[in-house]
Scaffold this motif. Structure first.
Motif, short mmCIF file in Angstrom:
data_model
loop_
_atom_site.label_atom_id
_atom_site.label_comp_id
_atom_site.label_asym_id
_atom_site.label_seq_id
_atom_site.Cartn_x
_atom_site.Cartn_y
_atom_site.Cartn_z
N ARG A 129 0.82 -1.21 0.00
CA ARG A 129 0.00 0.00 0.00
C ARG A 129 0.86 1.26 0.00
NH1 ARG A 129 -2.36 0.12 6.24
NH2 ARG A 129 -0.35 0.33 7.28
N ASP A 130 0.19 2.39 -0.17
CA ASP A 130 0.85 3.69 -0.04
C ASP A 130 0.30 4.39 1.19
OD1 ASP A 130 -1.23 6.01 -0.81
OD2 ASP A 130 -1.63 4.29 -2.11
N GLY A 131 1.03 5.36 1.67
CA GLY A 131 0.57 6.10 2.84
C GLY A 131 1.60 7.15 3.24
N SER A 132 1.14 8.17 3.92
CA SER A 132 2.03 9.21 4.41
C SER A 132 2.74 8.72 5.67
CB SER A 132 1.24 10.49 4.70
OG SER A 132 2.08 11.47 5.25
N THR A 148 15.01 14.19 8.39
CA THR A 148 14.86 12.75 8.24
C THR A 148 13.41 12.43 7.93
OG1 THR A 148 16.54 12.54 9.94
CG2 THR A 148 15.38 10.54 9.31
N SER A 149 13.19 11.72 6.85
CA SER A 149 11.83 11.37 6.45
C SER A 149 11.78 9.91 6.04
CB SER A 149 11.36 12.25 5.29
OG SER A 149 11.38 13.60 5.65
N GLN A 150 10.66 9.27 6.30
CA GLN A 150 10.50 7.87 5.95
C GLN A 150 10.12 7.70 4.49
OE1 GLN A 150 7.96 6.83 9.57
NE2 GLN A 150 8.75 4.87 8.89
N LEU A 151 10.71 6.71 3.86
CA LEU A 151 10.34 6.33 2.51
C LEU A 151 9.36 5.16 2.53
CD1 LEU A 151 13.76 6.35 0.63
CD2 LEU A 151 11.98 8.08 0.59
N PRO A 174 4.28 7.92 -1.18
CA PRO A 174 4.36 8.49 -2.53
C PRO A 174 4.90 9.92 -2.55
CG PRO A 174 2.09 8.39 -1.78
CD PRO A 174 2.89 7.65 -0.77
N ASP A 175 4.66 10.68 -1.49
CA ASP A 175 5.15 12.05 -1.46
C ASP A 175 6.68 12.08 -1.38
OD1 ASP A 175 2.57 13.08 -1.55
OD2 ASP A 175 2.37 13.11 0.64
N GLN A 176 7.24 11.20 -0.55
CA GLN A 176 8.69 11.16 -0.40
C GLN A 176 9.38 10.56 -1.63
OE1 GLN A 176 10.05 12.68 2.06
NE2 GLN A 176 8.21 12.95 3.29
N LEU A 177 8.65 9.74 -2.38
CA LEU A 177 9.23 9.07 -3.55
C LEU A 177 8.78 9.68 -4.86
CD1 LEU A 177 8.79 5.40 -2.28
CD2 LEU A 177 10.97 6.60 -2.60
N ASP A 178 8.10 10.82 -4.79
CA ASP A 178 7.48 11.42 -5.97
C ASP A 178 8.50 11.71 -7.07
OD1 ASP A 178 5.41 12.47 -7.51
OD2 ASP A 178 5.73 14.50 -6.76
#
Length: 235
Positions: A129-132, A148-151, A174-178
């Motif tokens: 799944r995707d999620g913030s 630091t942000s989670q992928l 998806p936001d971090q991997l956009d």
């Protein structure tokens, strides 16, 4: 009532903060140490209580699985009772879908487990799944110019008595991997599905997709060897 242990593993990435100086081409984000969360119930430090009568739970409680003491890379000392594992796609994000599909194909090419897609969520062993995830880990490192942000993150539920996995959920942000390439997103998905199969983080010096900092490679020889050892299919 049965007692299960739940484990959450997260893949983190250091993203360079915006400055007046452009980042040089080829600079790679740094993946920080993952967060491991043990959910507890009834006051127990490392156990969670749930009334799970799913087919996975029944299967997981039948007998104690063999877990090898030594493997090429670390494992979580857990695995699926069966090598045929059902996975459900719970995202409409096409980039994330593509990354998970490529990652599933890559793990299947190892020839140890057989991940099969299902359209029935209730039948699934793994949910993709995707999620913030940014709210879980956004923090600025003192003295360093990045946040630091989670992928991605993977949570697993398993029977601690039999070492058998019951279910797993792998999430990509998806936001971090956009702005990441398909290749990089796939490597992150391979890392998360590695956790869903029972693999743990590998030391930095190893050539492995399970390294927690900088996803530098896809599934490597050591990862394939570990999966064979974990599922008792050594060469």
């Amino acid at each position: 009532m049965k007692r299960w242990r739940l484990l959450t593993l997260s893949l983190l990435v250091g993203l360079v903060m915006a400055t007046s100086t452009a980042v040089a081409d080829g600079d790679l984000p740094t993946v920080s140490t993952p967060s491991v969360t043990i959910l507890s119930g009834n006051g127990d430090d490392d156990q969670a209580t749930t009334n799970d009568d799913s087919s996975q739970a029944v299967r997981a409680a039948k007998h104690r699985l063999y877990i090898p003491r030594r493997t090429a890379t670390p494992t979580e000392d857990i695995r699926w009772p069966s090598r045929r594992i059902w996975i459900y796609m719970d995202t409409h994000d096409r980039a994330i879908q593509s990354a998970f599909k490529s990652a599933v194909s890559a793990w299947n090419r190892v020839g140890v487990v057989h991940l099969r897609w299902t359209k029935n969520e209730g039948r699934a062993d793994i949910i993709a799944r995707d999620g913030s995830l940014s709210s879980n880990s956004n923090s600025t490192t003192p003295g360093v110019g990045y946040t630091t942000s989670q992928l991605g993150s993977t949570s697993t539920q398993y029977n601690p008595d039999t070492h058998a996995l019951i279910n797993a959920r792998s999430t990509l942000d998806p936001d971090q991997l956009d702005y990441a390439s398909h290749h990089f997103r796939t490597e992150v998905a391979e890392h998360e599905l590695g956790h869903a199969l029972g693999l743990a983080h590998a030391p930095e010096y190893m050539h492995s997709v399970m390294i927690p900092r900088n996803v530098k490679t896809g599934i490597a020889r050591l990862d394939r060897q570990t999966l064979r050892q974990l599922y008792n299919d050594e060469q």
